[in-house]
Design an enzyme around this catalytic site. Sequence first.
Site, PDB file in Angstrom:
ATOM      1  N   ARG A 103      38.959  33.948  29.701  1.00 36.27           N
ATOM      2  CA  ARG A 103      38.019  33.088  31.037  1.00 36.27           C
ATOM      3  C   ARG A 103      36.588  32.893  30.454  1.00 36.27           C
ATOM      4  O   ARG A 103      36.244  33.993  30.343  1.00 36.27           O
ATOM      5  CB  ARG A 103      38.440  33.945  32.172  1.00 36.27           C
ATOM      6  CG  ARG A 103      37.581  33.481  33.251  1.00 36.27           C
ATOM      7  CD  ARG A 103      37.410  34.687  34.585  1.00 36.27           C
ATOM      8  NE  ARG A 103      36.304  34.072  35.496  1.00 36.27           N
ATOM      9  CZ  ARG A 103      35.651  34.818  36.521  1.00 36.27           C
ATOM     10  NH1 ARG A 103      35.738  36.164  36.354  1.00 36.27           N
ATOM     11  NH2 ARG A 103      34.751  34.179  37.009  1.00 36.27           N
ATOM     12  N   HIS A 148      29.559  29.997  37.659  1.00 33.18           N
ATOM     13  CA  HIS A 148      29.122  31.303  37.451  1.00 33.18           C
ATOM     14  C   HIS A 148      27.896  31.472  37.611  1.00 33.18           C
ATOM     15  O   HIS A 148      26.967  32.075  36.491  1.00 33.18           O
ATOM     16  CB  HIS A 148      29.778  31.912  36.323  1.00 33.18           C
ATOM     17  CG  HIS A 148      30.032  33.481  36.130  1.00 33.18           C
ATOM     18  ND1 HIS A 148      31.427  33.803  35.990  1.00 33.18           N
ATOM     19  CD2 HIS A 148      29.277  34.444  36.567  1.00 33.18           C
ATOM     20  CE1 HIS A 148      31.067  35.170  36.190  1.00 33.18           C
ATOM     21  NE2 HIS A 148      29.955  35.696  36.461  1.00 33.18           N
ATOM     22  N   GLU A 193      32.701  34.752  42.691  1.00 30.55           N
ATOM     23  CA  GLU A 193      32.108  35.738  43.586  1.00 30.55           C
ATOM     24  C   GLU A 193      31.019  35.349  44.890  1.00 30.55           C
ATOM     25  O   GLU A 193      29.947  35.684  44.473  1.00 30.55           O
ATOM     26  CB  GLU A 193      31.592  36.879  42.785  1.00 30.55           C
ATOM     27  CG  GLU A 193      32.435  37.486  41.897  1.00 30.55           C
ATOM     28  CD  GLU A 193      31.714  38.904  41.220  1.00 30.55           C
ATOM     29  OE1 GLU A 193      30.441  39.208  41.359  1.00 30.55           O
ATOM     30  OE2 GLU A 193      32.542  39.615  40.397  1.00 30.55           O
ATOM     31  N   ASN A 335      38.116  39.663  41.217  1.00 30.23           N
ATOM     32  CA  ASN A 335      37.493  40.533  40.697  1.00 30.23           C
ATOM     33  C   ASN A 335      37.251  41.805  41.452  1.00 30.23           C
ATOM     34  O   ASN A 335      36.858  41.820  42.488  1.00 30.23           O
ATOM     35  CB  ASN A 335      35.876  39.801  40.648  1.00 30.23           C
ATOM     36  CG  ASN A 335      35.929  38.717  39.721  1.00 30.23           C
ATOM     37  OD1 ASN A 335      36.869  38.169  39.009  1.00 30.23           O
ATOM     38  ND2 ASN A 335      34.596  38.242  39.547  1.00 30.23           N
ATOM     39  N   TYR A 337      35.791  46.042  41.229  1.00 30.14           N
ATOM     40  CA  TYR A 337      35.142  47.046  40.475  1.00 30.14           C
ATOM     41  C   TYR A 337      34.979  48.384  41.175  1.00 30.14           C
ATOM     42  O   TYR A 337      35.165  49.462  40.791  1.00 30.14           O
ATOM     43  CB  TYR A 337      33.800  46.623  40.185  1.00 30.14           C
ATOM     44  CG  TYR A 337      33.690  45.696  38.890  1.00 30.14           C
ATOM     45  CD1 TYR A 337      33.603  46.012  37.678  1.00 30.14           C
ATOM     46  CD2 TYR A 337      33.498  44.138  39.272  1.00 30.14           C
ATOM     47  CE1 TYR A 337      33.656  45.069  36.844  1.00 30.14           C
ATOM     48  CE2 TYR A 337      33.558  43.405  38.368  1.00 30.14           C
ATOM     49  CZ  TYR A 337      33.201  43.498  37.218  1.00 30.14           C
ATOM     50  OH  TYR A 337      33.269  42.566  36.254  1.00 30.14           O
ATOM     51  N   GLU A 404      38.484  39.822  36.759  1.00 27.68           N
ATOM     52  CA  GLU A 404      37.308  40.858  36.247  1.00 27.68           C
ATOM     53  C   GLU A 404      37.771  42.094  36.730  1.00 27.68           C
ATOM     54  O   GLU A 404      38.183  42.392  37.971  1.00 27.68           O
ATOM     55  CB  GLU A 404      36.158  40.420  36.744  1.00 27.68           C
ATOM     56  CG  GLU A 404      35.345  39.208  36.387  1.00 27.68           C
ATOM     57  CD  GLU A 404      34.019  39.114  36.783  1.00 27.68           C
ATOM     58  OE1 GLU A 404      33.131  40.072  36.810  1.00 27.68           O
ATOM     59  OE2 GLU A 404      33.436  37.932  36.797  1.00 27.68           O
TER      60      GLU A 404
END
Length: 532
Positions: A103, A148, A193, A335, A337, A404
Amino acid sequence: MVDKRIAIIVAAVCLISTNADVLTHKSPIRFPDDFEFGAATAAYQIEGAWNVDGKGRSIWDHFVHTKPESITDGTNADIAANSYYFFKRDVEMLKELGVNNYRFSISWTRIMPFGRPDYINPLGIEYYNNLIDELLANDIAPFVTIYHWDLPQSLQERGGWLNEEIVDWFGDYARVLYENFGDRVKHWLTLNEPYIHCYYSYGVGYHPPLLYSPGEGYYECGRHYLLANARAYHIYDDEFRASQGGLVGFVISMEWGMPATGSAEDVQASRDYAAFHNDHFMHPIFSEQGNYPQIMIDRVAAASARQGLNVSRLRPFSYEQIQYLKGSADFLGLNHYFSTYVYRNSSLEGSFTVPSLEDDIMVGKFKDPSWPHFGMTREYAPGLYYLLNFLKEKYNNPLIYITENGASTLTGLDDDSRVSYIRNYLSSVINAVNEGVNVKGYFIWSLMDNFEWAHGYSLRFGIYEVDMNDTNRKRIPRKSALVYKEIIRSRVIDVSYEPDPYAKEIVMLKGVATFSAPYFVTFALTIFVCLV
Ligand SMILES: *[C@@H]1O[C@H](CO)[C@@H](O)[C@H](O)[C@H]1NC(C)=O
Ligand SMILES: *[C@@H]1O[C@H](CO)[C@@H](O)[C@H](O)[C@H]1NC(C)=O
Ligand SMILES: *[C@@H]1O[C@H](CO)[C@@H](O)[C@H](O)[C@H]1NC(C)=O
């Protein structure tokens, strides 16, 4: 005194290292044969060559050159990992890892220096042609992020994400990419995002364009992100899908928020948190009804009324727009985290800016101090498992690629905390997949160290270390790269696997010694005391 301190440190490290591997299953579960592994990067963070071969300025080029004090270490990405010149080494690394997919993102201003398709830069097209062809020659599939965060500065000066015309600008840009690369690219990720990009740019004055508008600009940016995604999706559907046969996804970052207590207020706080953070961007696209989640519509309307406004700060979509947004992604790029505990009680009153996203949600958050340290933060890997199950239940089990997931460290090759992070998060993934969640693939963030936005190079996310002081930007595998490679090869997570002889390979073959004495002493003491 000193002895006591050491004892405390050792005890703490023991606790963390025994807590770190919360992998529970006795006999390892295999990743299904069709599960795909990958690694991810983004153009501004790795390419460098910011003004080379006809590239125009992005908002990040403008930001780092005009406000260098906004970057933790005062650095910029003028050169970064220099992937504009070293992309063949990047592909070699992907080959070393054995991944199926890469990616990466395309720099809008490398293709169109001023953001509009009246002039297309042939050298920009050539760079990505070379990268894509190199990937395909090595059997690695390109997953291309169209945007991005590196918006052309000239479009920023026309209002950027606050100007609804950006829906047209983005659609025109996406069309140029489909035309030029769609014969070989079969997985497109429109935009990265929305929450983070809009929140850092407008909700807190932290990223360019540094326009602080936490109660309105934030929502307008998100609105245009959703519409721009839908435009790019429909352009592909109408003009390219029949001949190119690819898939178009949208990348949403999501957190997992758990109620701090079983109180009705905390439970409602966790629902509201999910509505504003996850459903805000999921619901318009992936739900049956479409539109923003009702909780969010109601809360912003109520807060706006309290603030004396005649209309909600969350501008409503028209009926036509709701239909246009519904189903505007073939898959979700997730994504992930962070997890957090959330709560709501009287202590929050008056603690947020009015108006703002935070004030609209009215939720407090904290991390459990008992969670293990992975890299630079405490994290809770089962959060990903719960999040994946939540998405399956709420959104009719959509096709998901985890685009991600990763941890940051400081420089240094011995990144045991990242190794733990990868094993624990991948075990959440494998457990979810095993229970029928439709996750098709996983991308580690990141293939290599890069410019971590406002943190500069002070946080390192690479499974390959990049020597930012070396003109050749030498890339060296960290321990985590070797562990990830073994997971991909064996398709199981073996917590006892140690790259062997790890230290010898790194220190002798690559000529870089990184074990600092105090760390090594603590490490040896820990092993000793934990075993005794
Ligand atoms: C809100 O605005 C509308 C349209 O201008 C007006 O008709 C209405 O009276 C206003 N409501 C309030 C409470 O001010
Ligand atoms: C609010 O909730 C948090 C988290 O549960 C707790 O730490 C805090 O003491 C509570 N405060 C009040 C005033 O209830
Ligand atoms: C360059 O080297 C110096 C000295 O070793 C180090 O402090 C600095 O962090 C390095 N810079 C980068 C960007 O890696």
